[in-house]
Enzyme design. Structure first.
Site, PDB file in Angstrom:
ATOM      1  N   HIS A 198      -9.508   1.676   4.187  1.00  0.00           N
ATOM      2  CA  HIS A 198      -8.296   1.746   5.014  1.00  0.00           C
ATOM      3  C   HIS A 198      -8.545   2.705   6.185  1.00  0.00           C
ATOM      4  O   HIS A 198      -9.291   3.682   6.046  1.00  0.00           O
ATOM      5  CB  HIS A 198      -7.125   2.241   4.148  1.00  0.00           C
ATOM      6  CG  HIS A 198      -5.811   2.150   4.845  1.00  0.00           C
ATOM      7  ND1 HIS A 198      -5.391   3.085   5.755  1.00  0.00           N
ATOM      8  CD2 HIS A 198      -4.835   1.213   4.796  1.00  0.00           C
ATOM      9  CE1 HIS A 198      -4.206   2.722   6.230  1.00  0.00           C
ATOM     10  NE2 HIS A 198      -3.847   1.596   5.671  1.00  0.00           N
ATOM     11  N   SER A 201       3.078  -2.356  10.244  1.00  0.00           N
ATOM     12  CA  SER A 201       4.524  -2.481  10.476  1.00  0.00           C
ATOM     13  C   SER A 201       5.090  -3.862  10.123  1.00  0.00           C
ATOM     14  O   SER A 201       5.992  -4.355  10.787  1.00  0.00           O
ATOM     15  CB  SER A 201       4.871  -2.095  11.921  1.00  0.00           C
ATOM     16  OG  SER A 201       4.501  -0.743  12.166  1.00  0.00           O
ATOM     17  N   GLU A 237      -5.860  -4.690  10.249  1.00  0.00           N
ATOM     18  CA  GLU A 237      -4.781  -3.750  10.532  1.00  0.00           C
ATOM     19  C   GLU A 237      -5.074  -2.983  11.820  1.00  0.00           C
ATOM     20  O   GLU A 237      -5.822  -1.996  11.793  1.00  0.00           O
ATOM     21  CB  GLU A 237      -4.642  -2.753   9.380  1.00  0.00           C
ATOM     22  CG  GLU A 237      -4.313  -3.377   8.046  1.00  0.00           C
ATOM     23  CD  GLU A 237      -3.687  -2.357   7.094  1.00  0.00           C
ATOM     24  OE1 GLU A 237      -2.571  -2.605   6.654  1.00  0.00           O
ATOM     25  OE2 GLU A 237      -4.314  -1.323   6.834  1.00  0.00           O
ATOM     26  N   GLU A 276      -6.877   5.019   7.367  1.00  0.00           N
ATOM     27  CA  GLU A 276      -6.566   6.424   7.068  1.00  0.00           C
ATOM     28  C   GLU A 276      -7.715   7.069   6.300  1.00  0.00           C
ATOM     29  O   GLU A 276      -8.002   8.258   6.477  1.00  0.00           O
ATOM     30  CB  GLU A 276      -5.243   6.512   6.283  1.00  0.00           C
ATOM     31  CG  GLU A 276      -4.055   6.220   7.202  1.00  0.00           C
ATOM     32  CD  GLU A 276      -2.854   5.596   6.510  1.00  0.00           C
ATOM     33  OE1 GLU A 276      -2.773   5.620   5.272  1.00  0.00           O
ATOM     34  OE2 GLU A 276      -1.979   5.061   7.242  1.00  0.00           O
ATOM     35  N   ASN A 312       0.881  -1.166   0.000  1.00  0.00           N
ATOM     36  CA  ASN A 312       0.000   0.000   0.000  1.00  0.00           C
ATOM     37  C   ASN A 312       0.915   1.211   0.000  1.00  0.00           C
ATOM     38  O   ASN A 312       1.504   1.545   1.018  1.00  0.00           O
ATOM     39  CB  ASN A 312      -0.886  -0.028   1.253  1.00  0.00           C
ATOM     40  CG  ASN A 312      -1.679   1.247   1.431  1.00  0.00           C
ATOM     41  OD1 ASN A 312      -1.766   2.066   0.517  1.00  0.00           O
ATOM     42  ND2 ASN A 312      -2.271   1.414   2.610  1.00  0.00           N
ATOM     43  N   GLY A 359       2.327   2.146  10.701  1.00  0.00           N
ATOM     44  CA  GLY A 359       3.330   3.196  10.570  1.00  0.00           C
ATOM     45  C   GLY A 359       4.037   3.546  11.864  1.00  0.00           C
ATOM     46  O   GLY A 359       4.732   4.561  11.949  1.00  0.00           O
ATOM     47  N   LYS A 406       0.224   4.288  -0.334  1.00  0.00           N
ATOM     48  CA  LYS A 406      -0.371   5.502   0.265  1.00  0.00           C
ATOM     49  C   LYS A 406      -0.096   6.706  -0.644  1.00  0.00           C
ATOM     50  O   LYS A 406      -0.044   6.526  -1.857  1.00  0.00           O
ATOM     51  CB  LYS A 406       0.153   5.691   1.694  1.00  0.00           C
ATOM     52  CG  LYS A 406       0.007   4.403   2.523  1.00  0.00           C
ATOM     53  CD  LYS A 406       0.180   4.596   3.980  1.00  0.00           C
ATOM     54  CE  LYS A 406       0.005   3.257   4.691  1.00  0.00           C
ATOM     55  NZ  LYS A 406      -0.018   3.380   6.133  1.00  0.00           N
TER      56      LYS A 406
HETATM   57  P1  PGA Z   1       2.675   0.123   7.612  1.00  0.00           P
HETATM   58  O1  PGA Z   1       1.240   0.413   6.928  1.00  0.00           O
HETATM   59  O2  PGA Z   1       3.161  -1.184   7.037  1.00  0.00           O
HETATM   60  O3  PGA Z   1       3.521   1.280   7.214  1.00  0.00           O
HETATM   61  O4  PGA Z   1       2.441   0.037   9.086  1.00  0.00           O
HETATM   62  C1  PGA Z   1       0.317  -0.618   6.712  1.00  0.00           C
HETATM   63  C2  PGA Z   1      -0.932  -0.053   6.087  1.00  0.00           C
HETATM   64  O5  PGA Z   1      -1.364   1.032   6.492  1.00  0.00           O
HETATM   65  O6  PGA Z   1      -1.525  -0.679   5.187  1.00  0.00           O
END
Ligand code: PGA
Length: 249
Positions: free
Chosen positions: A95, A213, A167, A97, A10, A173, A12
């Site tokens: 997601h 992560s 998630e 976000e 992803n 993140g 982003k």
């Molecule tokens: P990350 O993000 O691996 O940077 O923690 C995962 C995601 O938001 O899909």
């Protein structure tokens, strides 16, 4: 039948079209794995050049979002038809976000999931709890609610083809990965929930990813869990480390 792993990046809001092509060229030789589906979910403007750069490889190009209407006066949105016409097969839906910054709800997630299926797209449906919810001990209840609403009016055949990404928001993140046991517990609960909504066969077929992560050092342990069928990877999908995640064994 063993479920095929699906490992998705992803990106982003990262990578210009030029950078996207360069990154795919760099990662192409590193992400070869015949035993897993490998997907790069990229910003909308990168989809067409990324598709071109990935031609002839095992990399599928996916989208990070789409709207639930066919077309019309929705300035700034991308329709499912646009994705299909560009050759996209996978689309991330809901997601955390998008839920946090763009007011997406379980109800809009459900509308998007239905629309994705209507167009033959495979949704990667995201769910996850906040740190407060985990500390309050309501993680499983919360996730079950997200799943039940996301799958409203989705048929069993559609559900079998869907991908769910669990998630935990506190792990995204932050460098704080859920332990493999924590991730497995929730992924197993999601499978039970799918079994309750549909049946055993649907629960066995649906693929459930862990995200938050994930990196080259922790992927093997996470993906070895019986209910974890791969990962949704943010930060590490933009680096050669993604090759290690795809070839986690
Ligand atoms: P990350 O993000 O691996 O940077 O923690 C995962 C995601 O938001 O899909």
């Amino acid at each position: 039948m063993a479920r095929r792993k699906i490992i998705a990046g992803n990106w982003k809001m990262n990578m210009t079209p030029t950078e996207a092509v360069a990154l795919i060229e760099e990662l192409k030789p590193l992400v070869v794995n015949e035993e897993a589906d490998v997907v790069f979910c990229v910003p909308a403007i990168d989809i067409i050049p990324a598709m071109e750069a990935a031609r002839g490889t095992n990399i599928h190009i996916g989208a990070e979002n789409m709207y639930f209407e066919e077309k019309g006066a929705y300035t700034g949105e991308i329709s499912p038809k646009m994705l299909v016409d560009a050759g996209v097969k996978y689309v991330i839906i809901g997601h955390s976000e998008r839920r946090e910054y763009f007011a997406e709800t379980d109800e809009t997630v459900n509308k998007k999931v239905l629309k994705a299926f209507e167009h033959g797209l495979t949704p990667i449906i995201c769910c996850g709890e906040s740190l407060t919810q985990r500390e309050q001990g309501i993680t499983i209840d919360w996730i079950r609610q997200q799943i039940k609403i996301a799958f409203l009016n989705v048929t069993a055949d559609q559900a079998k083809a869907a991908v769910i990404a669990y998630e935990p928001i506190w792990a995204i993140g932050t460098g704080k990965t859920a332990t493999s046991d924590q991730a497995e517990e929730v992924c197993a609960a999601i499978r039970v929930c799918i079994g309750e909504i549909y049946d055993e066969a649907t629960a066995e077929a649906i693929r459930i990813q862990y995200g938050g992560s994930v990196n080259g050092a922790n992927a093997a342990e996470l993906f070895a869990k019986p209910n974890i069928d791969g990962g949704l990877v943010g930060g590490a999908s933009l680096k050669p480390d993604f090759g290690k995640i795809v070839n986690y064994k």
